[in-house]
Write a protein that holds these residues in place. Sequence first.
Motif, PDB file in Angstrom:
ATOM      1  N   ASP A  95       0.822  -1.211   0.000  1.00 15.64           N
ATOM      2  CA  ASP A  95       0.000   0.000   0.000  1.00 15.64           C
ATOM      3  C   ASP A  95       0.857   1.264   0.000  1.00 15.64           C
ATOM      4  N   VAL A  96       1.873   1.289   0.844  1.00 19.16           N
ATOM      5  CA  VAL A  96       2.758   2.465   0.928  1.00 19.16           C
ATOM      6  C   VAL A  96       3.497   2.667  -0.394  1.00 19.16           C
ATOM      7  N   LEU A  97       4.034   1.592  -0.949  1.00 17.07           N
ATOM      8  CA  LEU A  97       4.785   1.706  -2.196  1.00 17.07           C
ATOM      9  C   LEU A  97       3.876   2.065  -3.365  1.00 17.07           C
ATOM     10  N   ASP A  98       2.636   1.570  -3.346  1.00 15.68           N
ATOM     11  CA  ASP A  98       1.668   1.939  -4.386  1.00 15.68           C
ATOM     12  C   ASP A  98       1.362   3.437  -4.337  1.00 15.68           C
ATOM     13  N   GLU A  99       1.193   3.965  -3.125  1.00 12.50           N
ATOM     14  CA  GLU A  99       0.912   5.402  -2.957  1.00 12.50           C
ATOM     15  C   GLU A  99       2.031   6.266  -3.518  1.00 12.50           C
ATOM     16  N   GLU A 100       3.254   5.785  -3.416  1.00  9.77           N
ATOM     17  CA  GLU A 100       4.416   6.531  -3.896  1.00  9.77           C
ATOM     18  C   GLU A 100       4.666   6.322  -5.383  1.00  9.77           C
ATOM     19  N   GLY A 101       3.920   5.427  -5.993  1.00 17.76           N
ATOM     20  CA  GLY A 101       4.094   5.156  -7.419  1.00 17.76           C
ATOM     21  C   GLY A 101       5.346   4.362  -7.743  1.00 17.76           C
TER      22      GLY A 101
END
Length: 105
Positions: A95-101
């Motif tokens: 989730d965190v890495l997805d938010e950062e693209g």
Amino acid sequence: MTDDEIATAAERFHEDVSHQFQVSLTMSMETRERLRAIQDELNDCLEEQTVNTNDVMRIALLSAARYHALATGDLGDLEAIDEERLVPLTAPVRDVLDEEGVFDG
């Protein structure tokens, strides 16, 4: 993943790993910020803040080892811990890495 599944896995993971051995690491600010975001995401699922930076680093290393086993087809190394604990713990990481693209190509 539900918060309850993540909380249960995080609490077990935190308690199962010895905390007497800690290592000091030098890392970039970007990495430090990502680790903090993952730690915050995991702790948001818990009633009290249990997950620390050492836990997040162990989750990342264990996940990388398990990913390698999957990628190389060496599935004999995978254990029940992967589904019971690792899958819920890696959901907030994703989730965190997805938010950062990070996964955008």
